[in-house]
Scaffold this active site. Structure first.
Site, short mmCIF file in Angstrom:
data_model
loop_
_atom_site.label_atom_id
_atom_site.label_comp_id
_atom_site.label_asym_id
_atom_site.label_seq_id
_atom_site.Cartn_x
_atom_site.Cartn_y
_atom_site.Cartn_z
N HIS B 135 0.82 -1.21 0.00
CA HIS B 135 0.00 0.00 0.00
C HIS B 135 0.85 1.26 0.00
CE1 HIS B 135 -2.39 -3.28 1.78
NE2 HIS B 135 -3.28 -2.84 0.91
N GLY B 136 2.14 1.12 -0.36
CA GLY B 136 2.99 2.29 -0.56
C GLY B 136 3.39 3.05 0.68
#
Lengths: 419, 170, 260
Positions: B135-136
């Site tokens: 999810h970065g």
């Protein structure tokens, strides 16, 4: 089903009940009219329900830690006994629970035999009960294989070899059961799968068993039909609930004694030796609850006929409602049957004892006589006795004297014997 | 009066039965719950010793501890510098690098993104530290969260230097 | 009440019957000794367990494995209860094979608390060939794996005698009064002062046999003390609850004219 007119008091309850009448069911179970003269032998139905649920819960827990693989099964059981938190307790409850389950089911069956609970209109209850009993034996047998000790392995070998007695297809059937050419890993994994499945079938059948019971209602010690509800009945809750609970607690004391102080006395020490296909233990015996059938099996000198006799001894029970021709249910009013009943009990106990003994000499002879008597009792004595026996007068109700007339002194005496 | 007494006695028996029954049910339920907790053999494996003698500066290794990845990174001078020169007021989860790495050269932390448990990739992301591909989330050279959805910094397990070549985790 | 007693006793008698039917078989009088772990609140004798461990390592362990024990068990509650330091020290005396390391090779290292007891042989075949074809059984659950349990093993350890006249024994086979079949491939092991106990207990064969069997009994049933303790409480609890429920039942049934 006595009362379908139940209306819940709350609005939400009514809304829900109109869509799924669970509350009606609960009310039915609560109010279910039960003969008030039921004695403690009638509490074993509740005890058996408890046993089944205990076995399912502890079994699911054990399934979380057990490994169904020939190389790891024995080790995983030791892992449960040593490392898993309370694993020893859960396993001992499960292992002894099987024995307690059978103890209770035998009392339940023999209660039914004494009071004629299998007779019209309760034949279906009886037949379902017998199917449950058969499934219980299968489940217990497969469960005993899972620890993969010596008795597990050789018990499995001996029992599955029974099917090799089948003409022509014998070998095919045994190989199919084993998934190989002997009891091995494929056998173990399928037994685990089925051991997990069957209890849920039993649970379903238990629900049917109880459903079928609730249609005609309980039989009772004097075996007469009752008007329900009436002065002869009490609502299930709280009267029967509390009585069942009390009996269950007494049962639990015995159960706890086994679990905590003699957890291995009902098992075999050989089962703490890991399975070894090269060495058979000196003395192979099934679990105690299968011993009478084992004795029947061994008392017939022919392999195929022995197997047939063993299965027949169980299937004969299924048609019992039609073998017993007497219209009177309770043994209390059947003086001859009452004595024969106790002889049958003794006969089965003797068979059980002989099943544990080596099949030779006097033991074998006694086992053969006992086997013969078992079949004679059901196939010859019961059909004839029902037609010949002179029975005693049966009262019309539990509380009222016979035929509404003056109290019958003979009946009063009989009632004292009931308690 | 005697009626009332009778009622009281009855109530007492019922209440006592219920109360004692409830205690029993609780005592039976506990073993059934506790059996799912880590067992003795699992607890016994709670610590791992790792040989770090062959690790070059700037390199890292990942070892398994309690079934989870642990990053052991031997940081270069630049990386230490970078980690120490951050104003901790700018951090979403303010922690000093000095508190995270006992020996500044060695960073030991659980390689599990504090967002939803993925394993971040090393030497990636906008802060030259770690980057979680799920999810970065971006972590810096001290394993602190700088950008992205993760709420906290990468967790530091309990560890100690047994000697200069060996770290004991747990 | 009469009914209740009748019911209870029938269940009880049934249980006794099936217990007996089960264990029926030939019986030899085994040697008896006063085990501290029998009885409703029986516990292991710590000193005996620690001495038993010493006998096991010094005498039995060269042939018999105890593969279900770990060194950590030695310091666990209800066992010999060595201190953790002692258990660590014991473990570090043994070499275990671990690996592969980063070079892909297996290596040996001193055992840790989490390691299982080191086995004397690599596999069953090696154990057999080293012992004249007889496999020395694993001792971890042996007490439960023999009918007669602790008494039986105690008796076998002390049951070596000269064979009766006329009995011919092969080489490497010994006569034992209590062994099943009277023939055993393990020679007599326990001689006077074979080990030296740290606590000064005289190392008679009876004492060593008792200690090592106590140790094996614990190994077979490591939670025996917890079982006895919980069991005692559970039984007392059940009896009290049964009495309470009995009076509740009497109360409820007093509303109808019938006997419970």
């Amino acid at each position: 089903m006595s009362d379908h007119n139940y209306v819940p008091s709350s609005k939400i309850g009514k809304w829900f009940n109109d869509r799924l009448p669970l509350l009606t069911l609960a009310d039915h179970l609560k109010e279910y009219p039960t003969p008030k003269n039921l004695n403690y032998w009638w509490t074993f139905g509740g005890i058996l329900t408890f046993c089944l649920i205990t076995q399912i819960i502890t079994g699911i827990v054990l399934g979380m830690h057990y490994i169904a693989h020939a190389d790891y099964a024995f080790d995983s059981v030791e892992h449960i006994m040593r490392d898993v938190n309370y694993g020893w307790l859960i396993r001992y409850v499960h292992a002894n629970g099987a024995s307690m389950f059978f103890l209770a089911v035998y009392i339940h069956i023999f209660r039914s035999l004494y009071y004629g609970s299998y007779k019209s209109p309760r034949e279906v209850i009886w037949i379902i009960g017998m199917i449950i009993y058969l499934l219980m034996m299968m489940t217990a047998f497969m469960g005993y294989v899972l620890p993969w000790g010596q008795m597990s392995f050789w018990g499995a070998t001996v029992i599955t070899n029974l099917f090799s007695a089948v003409p022509f297809f014998g070998e095919g059937i045994t190989n199919w059961l084993w998934g190989g050419y002997s009891v091995d890993n494929p056998t173990l994994t399928r037994f685990f799968s089925l051991h997990y499945l069957l209890p849920f079938l039993i649970l379903g059948l238990v629900i049917l068993h109880i459903w079928a019971l609730h249609v005609p209602g309980n039989n009772n010690p004097i075996g007469i039909d009752l008007k329900k509800p009436s002065k002869d009945t009490v609502p299930f809750h709280p009267y029967i609930v509390i009585k069942d609970l009390f009996a269950l607690l007494l049962f639990l004391i015995v159960f706890a004694f086994f679990v905590f102080y003699s957890p291995n006395v009902l098992g075999h020490s050989d089962n703490y030796i890991e399975a070894n296909p090269l060495v058979t233990p000196a003395h192979i015996v099934p679990e105690w609850y299968l011993l009478p059938f084992y004795a029947i099996l061994r008392s017939v000198p022919d392999k195929l006929l022995g197997v047939v006799a063993m299965f027949a001894s169980i299937f004969i029970l299924i048609i019992l409602p039609w073998l017993d021709t007497s219209k009177i249910r309770s043994a209390i009013f059947r003086p001859i049957y009452k004595q024969l009943y106790w002889i049958l009990v003794l006969d089965v106990l003797i068979l059980g004892y002989m099943g544990a003994m080596p099949a030779e000499g006097t033991y074998l002879l006694i086992a053969r006589v006992a086997t013969a008597y078992y079949f004679i009792h059901f196939l010859v004595i019961l059909p004839l006795l029902g037609k010949r026996e002179k029975t005693l007068d049966v009262p019309l109700s539990i509380t009222e004297p016979v035929l509404g007339g003056s109290p019958n002194p003979q009946m009063v005496k009989k009632k004292e014997q009931l308690s | 009066m005697s009626e009332k007494k009778k009622v009281e006695r009855r109530d007492f028996i019922f209440t006592a039965s219920y109360a004692l029954g409830a205690v029993g049910v609780g005592a039976v339920v506990w073993p059934l719950i506790d059996q799912m907790n880590p067992d003795r053999s699992v607890k016994a494996l709670a610590s791992t010793e790792v040989d770090i003698s062959s690790l070059e500066p700037g390199k890292s290794i990942t070892v398994l501890w309690r079934g989870k990845p642990v990053f052991i990174k031997r940081r270069t001078k630049d990386e230490i510098e970078e980690a120490r020169n951050v104003d901790i007021k700018d951090l979403p989860h303010p922690e000093k690098d000095e508190d995270r790495a006992k020996d500044p050269e060695w960073l030991v932390m659980l390689g599990i993104c504090t967002h939803l448990g993925c394993v971040p990739l090393g030497d990636k992301g906008e802060y030259n530290g770690w980057f979680c591909p799920c999810h970065g989330s971006h972590y810096d050279t001290s394993g602190r969260i700088r950008k992205g959805p993760a709420p906290t910094n990468l967790e530091i397990p309990k560890y100690e230097f047994v000697n200069s070549n060996t770290i004991k985790i747990g | 009440m009469k009914n209740v007693i009748k019911l209870f006793f029938s269940i009880f008698l049934c249980s006794i019957f099936l217990t007996n039917a089960h264990s029926a078989g030939e019986k030899i009088d085994l040697l008896k000794t006063d085990w501290s772990f029998k009885g409703y609140l029986g516990k292991f004798d710590r000193g005996s367990l620690q001495r038993g461990y010493q006998v096991y390592t010094e005498v039995c362990a060269s042939c018999h494995s105890m593969k279900y024990l770990s060194y950590r068990n030695l310091s666990e509650k209800g066992g010999p209860e060595f201190t953790e330091e002692q258990a660590k020290a014991i473990a570090s005396n043994f070499e275990v094979t671990d690996g592969p390391n980063s070079d892909g090779e297996m290596f040996t290292r001193p055992a840790k608390l989490s390691d299982k007891f080191v086995m004397p042989y690599a596999n069953v075949e090696e154990a057999k060939i080293s012992n004249g074809g007889a496999y020395p059984p694993d001792m971890s659950v042996l007490v439960k794996a023999r009918s007669g349990g602790a008494d039986y093993i105690y008796s076998v350890l002390l049951g070596y005698e000269d064979p009766p006249e006329g009995m011919i024994l092969d080489d490497g086979v010994y006569y034992n009064k209590y062994m099943y079949g009277n023939k055993i491939k393990m020679p007599k092991q326990l001689y006077e002062d074979l080990v030296t106990y740290n606590d000064g207990t005289p190392a008679t064969p009876e004492q060593m046999a008792k200690d090592v069997v106590t140790f094996m009994a614990w190994s077979a049933e490591p939670h025996l003390e917890a079982r006895h303790k919980i069991g005692f409480r559970a039984l007392i609890y059940l009896i009290i609850l049964t009495i309470l429920v009995y009076f509740s039942m009497k109360k409820i049934w007093s509303r109808v004219e019938s006997e419970v």
